[in-house]
Motif scaffolding. Sequence first.
Motif, PDB file in Angstrom:
ATOM      1  N   ALA A  35     -15.228   1.470  -1.138  1.00  0.00           N
ATOM      2  CA  ALA A  35     -14.512   2.102  -2.246  1.00  0.00           C
ATOM      3  C   ALA A  35     -14.310   3.599  -2.035  1.00  0.00           C
ATOM      4  N   LEU A  36     -15.295   4.280  -1.455  1.00  0.00           N
ATOM      5  CA  LEU A  36     -15.218   5.723  -1.198  1.00  0.00           C
ATOM      6  C   LEU A  36     -14.801   6.499  -2.433  1.00  0.00           C
ATOM      7  N   SER A  37     -15.472   6.251  -3.536  1.00  0.00           N
ATOM      8  CA  SER A  37     -15.102   6.900  -4.780  1.00  0.00           C
ATOM      9  C   SER A  37     -15.320   8.406  -4.762  1.00  0.00           C
ATOM     10  N   PHE A  38     -16.113   8.881  -3.798  1.00  0.00           N
ATOM     11  CA  PHE A  38     -16.338  10.328  -3.710  1.00  0.00           C
ATOM     12  C   PHE A  38     -15.134  11.057  -3.122  1.00  0.00           C
ATOM     13  N   LEU A  39     -14.189  10.312  -2.553  1.00  0.00           N
ATOM     14  CA  LEU A  39     -12.975  10.913  -2.022  1.00  0.00           C
ATOM     15  C   LEU A  39     -11.849  10.778  -3.047  1.00  0.00           C
ATOM     16  N   THR A  40     -11.173  11.868  -3.276  1.00  0.00           N
ATOM     17  CA  THR A  40     -10.005  11.789  -4.156  1.00  0.00           C
ATOM     18  C   THR A  40      -8.832  12.411  -3.448  1.00  0.00           C
ATOM     19  N   PHE A  41      -7.898  11.577  -3.063  1.00  0.00           N
ATOM     20  CA  PHE A  41      -6.687  12.061  -2.380  1.00  0.00           C
ATOM     21  C   PHE A  41      -5.548  12.104  -3.350  1.00  0.00           C
ATOM     22  N   LEU A  58     -14.221   1.188   8.840  1.00  0.00           N
ATOM     23  CA  LEU A  58     -13.474   1.240   7.579  1.00  0.00           C
ATOM     24  C   LEU A  58     -12.562   0.030   7.429  1.00  0.00           C
ATOM     25  N   ALA A  59     -11.936  -0.389   8.523  1.00  0.00           N
ATOM     26  CA  ALA A  59     -11.029  -1.535   8.466  1.00  0.00           C
ATOM     27  C   ALA A  59     -11.777  -2.825   8.131  1.00  0.00           C
ATOM     28  N   ILE A  60     -12.975  -2.959   8.646  1.00  0.00           N
ATOM     29  CA  ILE A  60     -13.753  -4.177   8.405  1.00  0.00           C
ATOM     30  C   ILE A  60     -14.359  -4.169   7.001  1.00  0.00           C
ATOM     31  N   ASN A  61     -14.933  -3.043   6.594  1.00  0.00           N
ATOM     32  CA  ASN A  61     -15.696  -2.981   5.336  1.00  0.00           C
ATOM     33  C   ASN A  61     -14.888  -2.579   4.107  1.00  0.00           C
ATOM     34  N   LYS A  62     -13.845  -1.797   4.300  1.00  0.00           N
ATOM     35  CA  LYS A  62     -12.980  -1.327   3.194  1.00  0.00           C
ATOM     36  C   LYS A  62     -13.812  -0.828   1.997  1.00  0.00           C
ATOM     37  N   LYS A  95      -8.674   6.469   7.074  1.00  0.00           N
ATOM     38  CA  LYS A  95      -8.315   5.921   8.383  1.00  0.00           C
ATOM     39  C   LYS A  95      -7.156   6.709   9.001  1.00  0.00           C
ATOM     40  N   LEU A  96      -6.189   7.088   8.191  1.00  0.00           N
ATOM     41  CA  LEU A  96      -5.044   7.849   8.705  1.00  0.00           C
ATOM     42  C   LEU A  96      -5.471   9.233   9.179  1.00  0.00           C
ATOM     43  N   VAL A  97      -6.384   9.866   8.446  1.00  0.00           N
ATOM     44  CA  VAL A  97      -6.917  11.171   8.870  1.00  0.00           C
ATOM     45  C   VAL A  97      -7.677  11.019  10.186  1.00  0.00           C
ATOM     46  N   LEU A  98      -8.492   9.967  10.275  1.00  0.00           N
ATOM     47  CA  LEU A  98      -9.264   9.733  11.500  1.00  0.00           C
ATOM     48  C   LEU A  98      -8.360   9.367  12.677  1.00  0.00           C
ATOM     49  N   LEU A  99      -7.238   8.719  12.416  1.00  0.00           N
ATOM     50  CA  LEU A  99      -6.278   8.433  13.479  1.00  0.00           C
ATOM     51  C   LEU A  99      -5.756   9.742  14.064  1.00  0.00           C
ATOM     52  N   GLY A 100      -5.472  10.690  13.193  1.00  0.00           N
ATOM     53  CA  GLY A 100      -5.055  12.013  13.664  1.00  0.00           C
ATOM     54  C   GLY A 100      -6.129  12.687  14.495  1.00  0.00           C
ATOM     55  N   SER A 101      -7.396  12.535  14.090  1.00  0.00           N
ATOM     56  CA  SER A 101      -8.483  13.143  14.862  1.00  0.00           C
ATOM     57  C   SER A 101      -8.662  12.428  16.208  1.00  0.00           C
ATOM     58  N   TYR A 154       0.820  -1.209   0.000  1.00  0.00           N
ATOM     59  CA  TYR A 154       0.000   0.000   0.000  1.00  0.00           C
ATOM     60  C   TYR A 154       0.858   1.265   0.000  1.00  0.00           C
ATOM     61  N   HIS A 155       2.163   1.113   0.144  1.00  0.00           N
ATOM     62  CA  HIS A 155       3.018   2.291   0.063  1.00  0.00           C
ATOM     63  C   HIS A 155       3.133   2.780  -1.384  1.00  0.00           C
ATOM     64  N   GLN A 156       2.768   1.919  -2.353  1.00  0.00           N
ATOM     65  CA  GLN A 156       2.787   2.310  -3.761  1.00  0.00           C
ATOM     66  C   GLN A 156       1.466   2.960  -4.172  1.00  0.00           C
ATOM     67  N   TYR A 157       0.374   2.476  -3.590  1.00  0.00           N
ATOM     68  CA  TYR A 157      -0.951   3.005  -3.898  1.00  0.00           C
ATOM     69  C   TYR A 157      -1.771   2.966  -2.617  1.00  0.00           C
ATOM     70  N   LEU A 158      -2.215   4.132  -2.166  1.00  0.00           N
ATOM     71  CA  LEU A 158      -2.964   4.231  -0.921  1.00  0.00           C
ATOM     72  C   LEU A 158      -4.460   4.280  -1.226  1.00  0.00           C
ATOM     73  N   PRO A 159      -5.211   3.213  -0.874  1.00  0.00           N
ATOM     74  CA  PRO A 159      -6.664   3.240  -1.111  1.00  0.00           C
ATOM     75  C   PRO A 159      -7.323   4.362  -0.304  1.00  0.00           C
ATOM     76  N   ASN A 160      -8.436   4.871  -0.814  1.00  0.00           N
ATOM     77  CA  ASN A 160      -9.135   5.977  -0.149  1.00  0.00           C
ATOM     78  C   ASN A 160      -9.557   5.635   1.276  1.00  0.00           C
ATOM     79  N   TRP A 161     -10.028   4.403   1.511  1.00  0.00           N
ATOM     80  CA  TRP A 161     -10.464   4.024   2.853  1.00  0.00           C
ATOM     81  C   TRP A 161      -9.305   4.057   3.835  1.00  0.00           C
TER      82      TRP A 161
END
Length: 127
Positions: A121-127, A115-119, A77-83, A66-73
Amino acid sequence: MTLTFILLKHLHVWCVVLSVMLFCVRLSWLRKQNELLKKRIVRILPHLIDNLMMISGIGMMLILHYHQYLPNWLALKLVLLGSYIMFGLLAMRKKQARLITSSLALLSVFTIVWLAINKPALSFLTF
């Protein structure tokens, strides 16, 4: 799946459980002004658990490439970890906002777990 990945995943899940449980216990102690909050181990243990959780998470990301391609979910999760960290810190330090910030911290964690359980697609998010 490799044995390394399975061990990292189990370590990661246990760290999540311990982190949330310890957060709730510390909040309870804070409310009751328990002297145990002043113990060195109580102040250090959350940092050790959270760092181990992040290291195991990074290890799983590397194994899954995942260091090559980070899925939106995962990005969410990383943003929510910060929160979770920010709201948890505020809950421990600001008495007047403790109910709101602790609730937001726990909501962040529950969303991370979902998010970890369901993973999704979250296509509405574009990072």
